[in-house]
Every structure is written in structure tokens, then in C-alpha cells.
Design a protein around this motif. Sequence first.
Motif, short mmCIF file in Angstrom:
data_model
loop_
_atom_site.label_atom_id
_atom_site.label_comp_id
_atom_site.label_asym_id
_atom_site.label_seq_id
_atom_site.Cartn_x
_atom_site.Cartn_y
_atom_site.Cartn_z
N MET A 1 0.84 -1.19 0.00
CA MET A 1 0.00 0.00 0.00
C MET A 1 0.88 1.24 0.00
O MET A 1 2.01 1.22 0.48
CB MET A 1 -0.92 0.01 1.22
N ASP B 1 -3.60 5.34 -0.51
CA ASP B 1 -4.57 4.28 -0.77
C ASP B 1 -5.77 4.40 0.15
O ASP B 1 -5.66 4.73 1.33
CB ASP B 1 -3.92 2.91 -0.59
N ARG B 2 -6.94 4.09 -0.40
CA ARG B 2 -8.21 4.32 0.27
C ARG B 2 -8.71 3.08 1.00
O ARG B 2 -8.53 1.95 0.54
CB ARG B 2 -9.23 4.74 -0.78
N ILE C 1 -7.95 -3.97 -5.91
CA ILE C 1 -8.75 -3.85 -4.69
C ILE C 1 -8.79 -5.20 -3.99
O ILE C 1 -9.05 -6.23 -4.61
CB ILE C 1 -10.17 -3.36 -5.01
N TRP D 1 -9.17 1.02 -8.58
CA TRP D 1 -8.83 1.58 -7.27
C TRP D 1 -9.92 2.54 -6.79
O TRP D 1 -10.95 2.67 -7.40
CB TRP D 1 -7.45 2.19 -7.27
N GLU D 2 -9.68 3.14 -5.60
CA GLU D 2 -10.62 4.06 -4.95
C GLU D 2 -11.99 3.43 -4.69
O GLU D 2 -13.03 3.91 -5.13
CB GLU D 2 -10.77 5.36 -5.74
N SER E 1 -10.58 -7.67 -7.46
CA SER E 1 -10.54 -7.15 -8.83
C SER E 1 -9.79 -8.12 -9.73
O SER E 1 -8.94 -8.90 -9.26
CB SER E 1 -9.90 -5.76 -8.87
N PRO F 1 -2.84 -1.02 -9.93
CA PRO F 1 -3.71 -0.88 -8.75
C PRO F 1 -4.78 -1.96 -8.74
O PRO F 1 -5.31 -2.34 -9.78
CB PRO F 1 -4.32 0.51 -8.93
N ASP G 1 -1.17 -1.87 -4.29
CA ASP G 1 -0.30 -1.84 -5.46
C ASP G 1 0.25 -3.24 -5.68
O ASP G 1 0.94 -3.78 -4.80
CB ASP G 1 0.86 -0.85 -5.25
N ASP H 1 -7.35 -0.25 -1.37
CA ASP H 1 -6.47 -0.15 -2.53
C ASP H 1 -5.16 -0.87 -2.23
O ASP H 1 -4.65 -0.79 -1.11
CB ASP H 1 -6.09 1.32 -2.80
N CYS I 1 -16.04 2.39 -7.62
CA CYS I 1 -14.59 2.41 -7.78
C CYS I 1 -14.27 3.18 -9.06
O CYS I 1 -15.17 3.62 -9.77
CB CYS I 1 -14.02 0.99 -7.86
#
Length: 298
Positions: free
Chosen positions: A191, A195-196, A228, A249-250, A242, A226, A211, A209, A261
Amino acid sequence: MKQIIVAILVCVAFSAFANAAQRKIAYDRAGKIFVADVDGTHSKKIAEGDWPEISPDGTRVAFNTDGDAKNRPGPERHIATADIASGKVTVLPNIPSDNCFGPVWSPDGKQLAFSIMADKAWQLGLVNADGSGFRFVKNAELRSEAFGAPEWARDGKSIFCHDLDNIYQIDLDGNVLKKWELSKILTDASMNGGDRLSISPDGNTLLMDVDCGSEHERKNWDGPQPAIEKLDLSADKAVRISGKDDFVWEPFWLSSNEFLCIIQKENENQASIYRISLDGKNPKLLVKHARTPSASVP
């Protein structure tokens, strides 16, 4: 009797439809903040700024302004709210910093938590929605990176946050209630400070989120892929939801089995807002070339 049952079912269905129709989302596009129906229609610009989050009751949006720096390094950003019905924007007073960002609403809509630069370090700030009662949430054990993406617990009594190594749950006095080590819960992912986190409606699961560590070549993209992941708060393992080829992301929970997202597809230069099921399938485009989605509660 049959007619009564049918009438009840019709009323329930109509009520569910009405509640869905009344829900709103907020998002930003190129430094401008918009509100729309939950399906992305009837969009309305209400302010200029970044990092918007719509209030639980759907009447206000909290965000940070994005002004220019005045004779000093760094941006000038203040916490503000916008009334959706009137369009009135209020910059919250009495916050002791010119660099604040990322406000998030408490579940009852009475407080905001946000990141604030003070004493040359990022800290966590709390303030009432009218701008009164500001205070810091301090914990010397937490690095400043932990205060870049706070998220309220559903009971409003604690906050989730993260740094480069851990996810924390802290109470409103800064005491650590629980800690998850990223090296233990993530597999081939990490992360970053921006990141959310997003808590599920039942308060038991975090979307986050990450990476990805594996190389994933893509045109018009620089950096890690990115993705999830979903963390059951009673477990010590996160699960990626994902797709392996998706750049997503988000996240922001929408219901018990769907979330908002942003997705940037192959050969696209900008991300767009989607509604997607919790299994990572069936993404539905809501708003093109926009980001930072949030939704009011049902």
C-alpha cells in the motif's frame, strides 16, 4: 387476503425503488466537484476542490479546497462543506493549518475526520460539521503516513487508517485498538500513503487499494497495477477481488454486495467511475473521466 399481500409487496418494492432513486453520489472531475443520482444521471456541479465525500444523509458534501500557495512551499488546502440544495459553500473556520485534505464523515454526519499538516508532520484532525470543536487525534507510535486516508468505523467510535506497513483501528483518543501487518495479510502487494479504505455496511469488512507487486505492462501507464482487496476484520488475510488484468482503485461501498470504484481500461488515458459487484464482475460505467466516488446511505 391475496390482494392484501400483493398490495404490501407493491408498497415494499416501491419504497425500495424510491430509496434507491433518492441516493446520491459525489465525485470530482478536473478539480470540480459534482453530485449525481446513484446511477450517474442528473449531475450537478456544486463546488471547486478535491477529495469530496457526500454526507450519509445526502444533503452535504465535504471536500478540501485546492488554492495556490501564498509565498511558501506546498499547496493551500482547507476543509469545506457544500450544501447540495442551496449550493452554499462554507470553509470551516478555526482549523490551525493551511494544508488539510481528505475529509470523511462520521456515520451520524456530525463530525469530519481529515489529514492535517501541523508541526511539520501529517496528523489526524477531528472537527464538528459546523467547524466547531477542532482537535487532534494524537498517537506518537503512529507514523505520519498513517493519517493520509482515515475511515470511520460504523459505530462512529473508532477510525481505520494505514501507513506503509500496517492497517490500524484507533479510538478517538488515538489509542490503537487493533493492528494488521500488511506483510501478513497481503500476498504480492503493498500500500502507499494515498490508498483508500472503505468499511462495509455491516462494519465487518474493509475494501482497500493495493499496489500489485507483479509486473504488468500496459501502454499509457507508469507504476504498479492498482487493485482492490477485501479484508475480513476478524481474519488475518486479504483477498483480491478485482480481476488480474484490471486496473481498479478508490473503492467505496455502495451496498452489501456492490461498491463504487474507478477503472482505467487498456488504451485509456483517464479513469472513470464504475459500479461493480463484490466478486469483481459486471462493472457498470456511471461517470466518465471522474474519480473519488462516494455515496449517501440508503
